[in-house]
Design an enzyme around this catalytic site. Sequence first.
Site, mmCIF file in Angstrom:
data_model
loop_
_atom_site.group_PDB
_atom_site.id
_atom_site.type_symbol
_atom_site.label_atom_id
_atom_site.label_comp_id
_atom_site.label_asym_id
_atom_site.label_seq_id
_atom_site.Cartn_x
_atom_site.Cartn_y
_atom_site.Cartn_z
ATOM 1 N N TYR A 1 0.829 -1.208 0.000
ATOM 2 C CA TYR A 1 0.000 0.000 0.000
ATOM 3 C C TYR A 1 0.867 1.263 0.000
ATOM 4 C CZ TYR A 1 -3.717 -3.262 1.455
ATOM 5 O OH TYR A 1 -4.599 -4.315 1.547
ATOM 6 N N LEU B 1 -17.652 -2.430 1.950
ATOM 7 C CA LEU B 1 -18.736 -1.461 1.748
ATOM 8 C C LEU B 1 -19.287 -1.456 0.324
ATOM 9 C CD1 LEU B 1 -17.189 1.444 3.831
ATOM 10 C CD2 LEU B 1 -19.071 -0.074 4.480
ATOM 11 N N ARG C 1 -21.349 -2.105 -2.772
ATOM 12 C CA ARG C 1 -22.650 -2.713 -3.055
ATOM 13 C C ARG C 1 -23.289 -1.940 -4.201
ATOM 14 N NH1 ARG C 1 -24.086 0.717 1.217
ATOM 15 N NH2 ARG C 1 -26.038 1.829 0.817
HETATM 16 P P1 NAP Z 1 -14.087 -0.175 1.424
HETATM 17 O O1 NAP Z 1 -13.554 -0.094 2.800
HETATM 18 O O2 NAP Z 1 -15.231 -1.089 1.193
HETATM 19 O O3 NAP Z 1 -14.494 1.263 0.875
HETATM 20 C C1 NAP Z 1 -13.686 2.402 1.043
HETATM 21 C C2 NAP Z 1 -14.445 3.589 0.462
HETATM 22 O O4 NAP Z 1 -15.690 3.747 1.150
HETATM 23 C C3 NAP Z 1 -13.715 4.908 0.612
HETATM 24 O O5 NAP Z 1 -13.989 5.656 -0.554
HETATM 25 C C4 NAP Z 1 -14.361 5.559 1.835
HETATM 26 O O6 NAP Z 1 -14.330 6.969 1.752
HETATM 27 C C5 NAP Z 1 -15.772 5.052 1.716
HETATM 28 N N1 NAP Z 1 -16.438 4.914 3.009
HETATM 29 C C6 NAP Z 1 -15.894 4.442 4.160
HETATM 30 N N2 NAP Z 1 -16.813 4.405 5.139
HETATM 31 C C7 NAP Z 1 -17.977 4.876 4.607
HETATM 32 C C8 NAP Z 1 -19.274 5.085 5.128
HETATM 33 N N3 NAP Z 1 -19.561 4.796 6.399
HETATM 34 N N4 NAP Z 1 -20.221 5.585 4.306
HETATM 35 C C9 NAP Z 1 -19.943 5.866 3.008
HETATM 36 N N5 NAP Z 1 -18.725 5.680 2.455
HETATM 37 C C10 NAP Z 1 -17.742 5.191 3.250
HETATM 38 O O7 NAP Z 1 -12.952 -0.604 0.398
HETATM 39 P P2 NAP Z 1 -11.381 -0.935 0.435
HETATM 40 O O8 NAP Z 1 -10.587 0.228 0.887
HETATM 41 O O9 NAP Z 1 -11.097 -1.549 -0.882
HETATM 42 O O10 NAP Z 1 -11.260 -2.120 1.512
HETATM 43 C C11 NAP Z 1 -10.992 -1.886 2.856
HETATM 44 C C12 NAP Z 1 -9.604 -2.305 3.244
HETATM 45 O O11 NAP Z 1 -9.401 -3.693 2.970
HETATM 46 C C13 NAP Z 1 -8.470 -1.635 2.441
HETATM 47 O O12 NAP Z 1 -8.270 -0.295 2.816
HETATM 48 C C14 NAP Z 1 -7.330 -2.565 2.727
HETATM 49 O O13 NAP Z 1 -6.786 -2.325 4.024
HETATM 50 C C15 NAP Z 1 -8.032 -3.933 2.674
HETATM 51 N N6 NAP Z 1 -7.935 -4.577 1.328
HETATM 52 C C16 NAP Z 1 -7.261 -5.755 1.242
HETATM 53 C C17 NAP Z 1 -7.115 -6.379 -0.002
HETATM 54 C C18 NAP Z 1 -6.354 -7.683 -0.085
HETATM 55 O O14 NAP Z 1 -6.031 -8.104 -1.214
HETATM 56 N N7 NAP Z 1 -6.064 -8.326 1.018
HETATM 57 C C19 NAP Z 1 -7.697 -5.826 -1.152
HETATM 58 C C20 NAP Z 1 -8.399 -4.629 -1.023
HETATM 59 C C21 NAP Z 1 -8.523 -4.023 0.230
HETATM 60 P P3 NAP Z 1 -13.355 7.899 2.649
HETATM 61 O O15 NAP Z 1 -11.995 7.275 2.634
HETATM 62 O O16 NAP Z 1 -13.416 9.220 1.962
HETATM 63 O O17 NAP Z 1 -13.912 7.987 4.030
#
Ligand code: NAP
Length: 273
Positions: free
Chosen positions: A46, A189, A191
């Site tokens: 990251y 998140l 959907r």
């Molecule tokens: P996510 O957490 O599902 O979505 C993040 C997005 O949702 C951001 O744009 C955030 O905006 C927004 N958000 C957060 N809380 C919210 C709420 N309560 N209401 C509305 N919007 C909201 O997606 P992700 O970042 O892909 O996944 C989460 C974490 O999983 C990553 O950060 C990473 O640590 C991990 N991950 C792991 C892998 C793997 O291969 N192991 C792959 C992908 C992700 P803001 O930031 O502006 O608040």
Amino acid sequence: MKTKRFGWTDLEVPVIGQGTWPVPAVAALRRGIDLGMTHVDTAEMYGDGRSEELVGEAIAPYPRASLFVVTKVLPSNATQAGVATACERSLRRLRTDYVDCFLLHWRGDVALEETMAGLADLVRAGKARTIGVSNFDPWDLREGVVALPAATRIACNQILYNLDERTPEAHELPWARDNDSAVVAYTPLARSGDSASEVVLGEIARAHRVTPEAVALAFLTHDPLAFAIPKANTIAHVEANAAAGDVTLSDDEIAAIDRAFPVRQRVGPLPTN
Ligand code: NAP
């Protein structure tokens, strides 16, 4: 914030943690920790190490034992020696002596026996309290377990799991149940429900005085093995996500969400986006 046992371990971990991809906002991460989201997920990938550095900055004022810090090694670095070197780099950036769980980010070209030997070394050296994998389907998981030295066990599998992508319930969650492993939902998140599905989520959210996102997180973590790591750089989002950690959905509410966002049959491998 509810907590539960992290897989077979005796570690109590908050059901809702915090993601940090591509990089976290330090103030948001700290607000989340203050609200009980002490499970912080990062990876050497990251931001090319920047995420780990910012996590290190964010967690520095907190007692280390109050946190559950997770990072991941890239498959291209996952030889036995490479795992040790990558872990040292990550620990330096995170400003800590150990991580609570150290994961193989996804399965690459290095033989699993070799990577697993490297992960087991970290546990023996006290650099990782537990180890795990990410993006492993049951086939990879079976091989991974066989490749692990005796007395070392995978504590978790971190996978894509959200209301659109519920296929893990038919594949990775049953494996986790049989092996007493945790499942950590990433990108929880996402959907794309239609307006009728959104109405269902919205009504349940109003009843619990939380956001629809919090209801989604509560749904995804209602399985005793499941955790979620939403990423939020916006303080209001952090607070909304933390609220999910106190929501207990009724059986009727779970059934309504199940109907509104049905499990589809998986076509092809475990999805990663
Ligand atoms: P996510 O957490 O599902 O979505 C993040 C997005 O949702 C951001 O744009 C955030 O905006 C927004 N958000 C957060 N809380 C919210 C709420 N309560 N209401 C509305 N919007 C909201 O997606 P992700 O970042 O892909 O996944 C989460 C974490 O999983 C990553 O950060 C990473 O640590 C991990 N991950 C792991 C892998 C793997 O291969 N192991 C792959 C992908 C992700 P803001 O930031 O502006 O608040």
